[in-house]
Write an enzyme that holds these catalytic residues in place. Structure first.
Site, PDB file in Angstrom:
ATOM      1  N   TYR A  55      -2.004   0.225   9.971  1.00  0.00           N
ATOM      2  CA  TYR A  55      -2.210  -0.456   8.687  1.00  0.00           C
ATOM      3  C   TYR A  55      -0.969  -0.343   7.813  1.00  0.00           C
ATOM      4  O   TYR A  55      -0.429  -1.341   7.325  1.00  0.00           O
ATOM      5  CB  TYR A  55      -3.428   0.140   7.968  1.00  0.00           C
ATOM      6  CG  TYR A  55      -3.519  -0.253   6.511  1.00  0.00           C
ATOM      7  CD1 TYR A  55      -3.643  -1.588   6.135  1.00  0.00           C
ATOM      8  CD2 TYR A  55      -3.488   0.727   5.514  1.00  0.00           C
ATOM      9  CE1 TYR A  55      -3.718  -1.945   4.794  1.00  0.00           C
ATOM     10  CE2 TYR A  55      -3.571   0.372   4.182  1.00  0.00           C
ATOM     11  CZ  TYR A  55      -3.686  -0.959   3.821  1.00  0.00           C
ATOM     12  OH  TYR A  55      -3.752  -1.314   2.495  1.00  0.00           O
ATOM     13  N   THR A 105       0.815  -1.214   0.000  1.00  0.00           N
ATOM     14  CA  THR A 105       0.000   0.000   0.000  1.00  0.00           C
ATOM     15  C   THR A 105       0.846   1.259   0.000  1.00  0.00           C
ATOM     16  O   THR A 105       1.963   1.280   0.539  1.00  0.00           O
ATOM     17  CB  THR A 105      -0.905   0.024   1.247  1.00  0.00           C
ATOM     18  OG1 THR A 105      -1.566   1.289   1.336  1.00  0.00           O
ATOM     19  CG2 THR A 105      -0.106  -0.194   2.522  1.00  0.00           C
TER      20      THR A 105
END
Length: 330
Positions: free
Chosen positions: A142, A117
């Site tokens: 995250y 990501t």
């Protein structure tokens, strides 16, 4: 030789399964169905319901199938949720990925493609498109959990000889242009998904989390990539490694950013519905502006995007929401 797709019943994973089958690959899917759907898996794929942290199940899969490569999507992806419950993200995204990597090494899997990501970058120091050499400063658990897995893959490649490709996604959106699958998770937080739900009356408008950011209209800016183009990038990564290419990290985006308000305006125009917009407080962990420099993926993977158009992204998203509405009414 088969390809194992973890999280293959989810949003991006289900598109990947169709992409691989279109390329005449033998596909095995592993998904615990926490956010994915069994019906979203193409019927030609071999499906196993279970967790990537289940060593016994992984051993069974590797014993039954000659797995050449793993494309690893399984994981948790909601930034604010990771801030509120960080340990679950480190467990699901990092600890269980370590179990999967170890199982891959033991089974002599040659290639590993990892779904990472742009959150590993945090908010870039300047407004230039982000390349892979930018400082890695995740602003949420995250992003940190994904970065830890990247580090594990790098070290495993050095120690055990597995070849990997890390693809750092920017904002994935849209649905399969052939209408076979799309984002179907209830309560999804993806901006375009939520906006399309609002346009079709499935939500009472949409919240904008902060309009006081240092951007042109005060809302966050993101680089949106169509999910079909993203799936194709994974296929190109596999082809490159099969041809002898070494391990790489590459950004997945188009190199152009749109603000939250610009996206919502486009959804309104395309749908013809003027749904309510409410500005609320900022969410923790949201970066201000993140836009990809896609030169590496274009150069290294010989990747040419086919759906680099926000209108296409929005239209396919709306079409899929209409499909879900019909499906749920049956």
């Amino acid at each position: 030789m088969a390809i194992l797709v973890t999280g293959g019943a989810g949003y991006i994973g289900s598109h990947m399964v169709w992409c691989l089958l279109d390329a005449r690959e033998d596909v095995v899917v592993l998904d615990r169905l926490s956010t994915g759907f069994r019906w979203a898996v193409a019927p030609e794929a071999q499906f196993y319901e279970g967790d990537i942290g289940d060593t016994e199940l992984l051993s069974k899969i590797f014993a039954k199938h000659h797995i050449e490569a793993i494309i690893h999507f399984a994981g948790s992806v909601v930034v604010p949720e990771s801030v509120a419950d960080p340990l679950s993200y480190y467990e699901n995204n990092t600890v269980k990925s370590r179990v999967l990597i170890e199982a891959a090494v033991r089974a002599n899997v040659k290639y590993f493609v990892f779904s990472s990501t742009a959150a590993v970058y945090g908010t870039p120091a300047n407004s230039d498109p982000v390349d892979e050499a930018a400082p890695l400063r995740p602003e949420s658990p995250y992003g940190s959990s994904k970065l830890m897995t990247e580090v594990m893959l790098k070290d495993a490649a050095h120690a055990y000889g597995i070849t990997y490709t890390v693809l750092r996604y920017f904002n994935v959106a849209g649905a399969d242009v052939q209408g076979r699958t799309g984002q179907s998770t209830k309560g999804a937080t993806h901006l375009i998904k939520v906006a399309c739900e609002a346009a079709l009356g499935k939500r009472h408008g949409i919240d904008v989390y902060g309009a006081d950011y240092p951007t042109a209209d005060g809302t966050c800016v993101r680089d949106f990539i169509h999910v079909n183009d993203l799936a194709n990038a994974h296929l190109r990564a596999l082809e490159r490694m099969r041809a002898g290419g070494g391990s790489i990290v590459a950004n997945c985006g188009y190199g152009r950013g749109f603000s939250v308000l610009e996206v919502l305006d486009r959804v309104k125009q395309t749908s013809g519905v003027d749904f309510p917009i409410r500005v609320v407080e900022r969410r923790p962990g949201d970066a201000v502006s993140v836009v990809a420099n896609p030169k590496a993926i274009i150069r290294e993977l010989n990747w040419t995007p086919e759906h680099n158009d926000l209108d296409v992204i929005v239209r396919t998203s709306l079409d899929w929401e209409h499909h879900l509405g019909r499906r749920n009414s049956l």
